[in-house]
Structures are given as C-alpha cells and as structure tokens.
Motif scaffolding. Structure first.
Motif, short mmCIF file in Angstrom:
data_model
loop_
_atom_site.label_atom_id
_atom_site.label_comp_id
_atom_site.label_asym_id
_atom_site.label_seq_id
_atom_site.Cartn_x
_atom_site.Cartn_y
_atom_site.Cartn_z
N VAL A 38 -84.34 16.47 56.78
CA VAL A 38 -84.39 15.95 55.41
C VAL A 38 -85.64 15.08 55.26
CG1 VAL A 38 -83.13 14.53 53.73
CG2 VAL A 38 -81.86 15.98 55.33
N ARG A 45 -72.80 17.22 43.13
CA ARG A 45 -73.65 16.07 43.41
C ARG A 45 -72.98 14.86 42.78
NH1 ARG A 45 -80.07 15.53 42.14
NH2 ARG A 45 -80.21 17.41 43.42
N ASN A 99 -87.22 14.15 52.02
CA ASN A 99 -87.57 13.60 50.69
C ASN A 99 -87.85 12.10 50.83
OD1 ASN A 99 -84.74 13.45 51.21
ND2 ASN A 99 -84.41 12.75 49.12
N ILE A 134 -78.75 12.02 49.44
CA ILE A 134 -80.00 12.39 48.77
C ILE A 134 -80.91 11.17 48.65
CG2 ILE A 134 -80.99 13.20 46.58
CD1 ILE A 134 -78.34 14.81 46.23
N ASP A 135 -80.34 10.08 48.16
CA ASP A 135 -81.11 8.84 48.10
C ASP A 135 -80.17 7.65 48.03
OD1 ASP A 135 -80.28 8.62 45.42
OD2 ASP A 135 -82.12 9.52 44.66
N PRO A 174 -84.08 18.03 47.15
CA PRO A 174 -82.63 17.90 47.33
C PRO A 174 -81.87 19.15 46.90
CG PRO A 174 -83.50 15.90 46.34
CD PRO A 174 -84.63 16.88 46.40
N GLN A 175 -82.34 19.78 45.82
CA GLN A 175 -81.62 20.97 45.35
C GLN A 175 -81.68 22.11 46.39
OE1 GLN A 175 -82.70 21.69 41.32
NE2 GLN A 175 -81.04 23.15 41.02
N GLU A 177 -79.21 21.27 49.04
CA GLU A 177 -77.84 21.55 48.56
C GLU A 177 -77.52 23.03 48.66
OE1 GLU A 177 -77.93 17.94 45.28
OE2 GLU A 177 -77.31 19.93 44.61
#
Ligand SMILES: Cc1cc2nc3c(=O)[nH]c(=O)nc-3n(C[C@H](O)[C@H](O)[C@H](O)COP(=O)(O)OP(=O)(O)OC[C@H]3O[C@@H](n4cnc5c(N)ncnc54)[C@H](O)[C@@H]3O)c2cc1C
Length: 305
Positions: free
Chosen positions: A85, A161, A87, A189-190, A45-46, A49
């Motif tokens: 994406v 965030r 993750n 992100i989640d 995620p970082q 970002e």
C-alpha cells in the motif's frame, strides 16, 4: 477446493502492475522471507479495493504490506496476492492532518512539525506506515496513535468503504479491530489525526533528542523488526529476556541483541526459521524462569507449514 484455477490465475495476471514470484524480503526491515506468489504496489485506494474484493470473491488469499517493519515472512514465501500500500498523499487542515495509509509515520511526524503542530513527536520512533500503525495502534515513549487519531477511512471486503470512528477501531495495547476484531482483513485507506498548535522548531528538537536516546538503547541501524514481544503488564519483555540470560543467544544468523533483549537482529542471511526458533526459545525460557507468558508483537505471515 484450491483457488488456483485458470480463471483466477488469469484474473491475478491482469491486475495493474502485478508481478509473479516477486522477492519481498527487501521490502521488510528484517530482510527475511521468500517471494510473494503475486505482488503489486498500489497507490490508488480504489484499485486496492478492487484487488482485495476480487480476491475475496475468488477465495484467493491476500496480504496487505506497509513498510514491512512488523512482519516475519516465511522462508517459503506468501501464497496468493501481496499488495504493498503506497498511497502517501496528505492534507494539513488547521490542526488536523489527513494522511494516506502508505505515508511513513516518521515522515508524518516531520510534516506535523513543519506545520507548527505538536503532539505527534512520538511517531518519530515508529518506522512503519500510517496503515500499519492504525492496524496495531503503534506507539512510542508512552504515547499511542489512538490519543491523536480522530477517524480512519477504510474498506472491508464484502462491505463498503467507510469512515471508522475511534470506537469502531477498538484500540488496545498494540491492537485494534483490524488486528484482532471485526475489521480483520480490512484495508486502511487513510487516517485523520488531531494535533495542537505548537512550535515546529521545538517539536523538531524533541524528535532529535528522542531519536538520539533511542539510537543508544536499541539496535536501530540493524535488520530487525522492532520489539519482538509486547510488554507484559507492569514489566518489560526486554528486561525479562535479559534477566533470563538470553542476550546474545543465537540461531544461525539470528541473534538476540546485546543492546536490547526485545530485539532480534538478522546479522545477514538469517532465515525465518532461525528467527522463529529464537522467538520460541525466548518465550519458553521466560515462561520457565518467571512464569510469564510473552505475547508476540511481530506477526508471522506466509507459508509456515
Ligand atoms: C527499528 C524498529 C523500531 C520500531 N519501534 C516501534 C515502536 O516504538 N512502536 C511501535 O508501535 N512499533 C514499532 N515498530 C514496529 C512497526 O514499525 C509498527 O508495528 C508499525 O505500525 C508497522 O507498520 P508497517 O507499515 O511496517 O506494517 P507492516 O509490517 O507492513 O504490516 C503489519 C501489519 O499491518 C497490516 N497493514 C499494513 N498496512 C495496512 C493497511 N493500509 N491497511 C490494513 N492493514 C495494514 C499488515 O497487513 C500487517 O498485518 C518498530 C519496528 C522497527 C523495525
């Protein structure tokens, strides 16, 4: 001024795993569309970002890609940076599950059943990712993500965030603050869902039943994007398209499914222009015949002009 100055292009080329001119049609369920100018798959995620914030600061257009099951990508492709994406981490904690945005909803439905949780069986009908599902409050068989979602973590370019509550997300029918509101352009992100204790085997039986019903009524095994239009209040887009005599209508290799009027199938080699023309024909014909304006559920992205 164009964003294509050398310092920006050099920055893009330095992004982890970035590829130039990457074909992305095969990363969509339609199998249609031109390449991404710059493309990267990112699980951290970082890193995502940094990439979207850096794009914002440099004026570089960016598109987040999930499973590509609700997108029609232009034949000319996508300008700027496309980030897929991926993750897919998850954590079961009692009756709650936190799932990474790149995890498929169908997979999460099976994870929930394996944990003897119920209330997420409907998600077996949504082939997209958790991120894409939050983006548009995906739903199926009379249930929607918002019924079980308790919070989502995300990142808004230009801000920090944050953990978004259900109120922040402003869910509606196939929409949210990410699609049509103040969180446009943000990254999911989640998401955390709250389920109930249940019998996993029962949940799996229900999912199998729902899947086999769906296989009989929708052209699931073809190249398509699911529902092309949202259902208008009190009616169904598929019924209206069928009543307008449009089943089987064709533009090039794109055809309105004989099985379900709200599906357009790429029979092989259809272009985005073919599909867009068919979408417009269905919209205009339904408007002319019934005076009902159909609103698109599938999103058109990329260089359409
Ligand atoms: C056969 C079939 C059946 C379907 N049935 C249903 C159904 O029953 N119900 C339903 O609701 N949908 C259905 N769909 C449509 C689709 O699965 C959903 O819209 C899904 O939510 C899209 O998720 P995705 O990961 O594929 O998103 P994509 O198509 O990749 O992207 C869609 C949008 O979400 C955004 N997005 C994706 N990931 C993120 C992220 N991490 N953060 C922020 N934005 C993000 C993208 O930028 C884009 O704007 C179906 C599709 C198919 C092909």
């Amino acid at each position: 001024m164009s964003w294509r100055k050398e310092s920006n292009l050099a920055w893009l080329r330095e992004l982890p795993g970035v590829r130039m001119g990457e074909p992305i049609a095969s990363r969509t369920s339609f199998g249609i569309g031109g390449p991404a100018e710059y493309f990267a798959e990112m699980a951290n995620p970082q890193s995502i970002e940094v990439a979207i914030e850096g794009s914002r600061l440099r004026g570089i257009p960016h598109l987040l890609l999930g499973a590509g099951t609700n997108l029609l990508i232009a034949d000319a492709g996508v300008e700027g940076l496309v980030i897929r994406v991926i993750n897919r981490d998850y954590e079961v904690d009692g009756t709650r599950i936190r799932a990474g945005a790149g995890l498929k909803m169908m997979r999460l439905a099976r994870i929930a059943a394996d944990a003897n949780l119920r209330g997420f069986e409907f998600a077996i009908g949504v082939p997209g990712t958790v991120g894409g599902a939050v983006y548009q409050n995906a739903g199926c068989w009379g249930h929607e993500l918002r019924e079980v979602l308790v919070a989502a973590r995300g990142f808004q370019p230009g801000a920090d965030r944050r953990t978004w509550s259900v109120d922040d997300l402003q869910f509606g029918y196939r929409t949210s603050a990410l699609r049509d509101g103040p969180l446009r352009g943000s990254l999911v992100i989640d998401a955390t869902i709250q389920l109930e204790r249940g019998d996993g085997e029962e949940a799996k039986r229900l999912m199998a039943k729902l899947t086999s019903e769906r296989n009989e009524t929708q052209p699931i095994k073809t190249k398509n994007c699911g529902s092309v239009f949202m259902n208008p209040p009190g009616d169904s887009a598929g019924r209206l398209i069928q009543a307008a005599g449009l089943k089987g209508a064709r533009e090039g290799a794109a055809v309105i499914s004989q099985l379900h009027g709200n599906f357009i199938v790429n029979e092989g080699g259809a272009t985005a222009v073919d599909v867009a023309a068919l979408i417009e024909r269905a919209r205009a014909t339904v408007m002319h015949r019934f005076g009902i304006e159909l609103e698109r559920e599938v999103e058109l992205v990329g260089k359409w002009e």
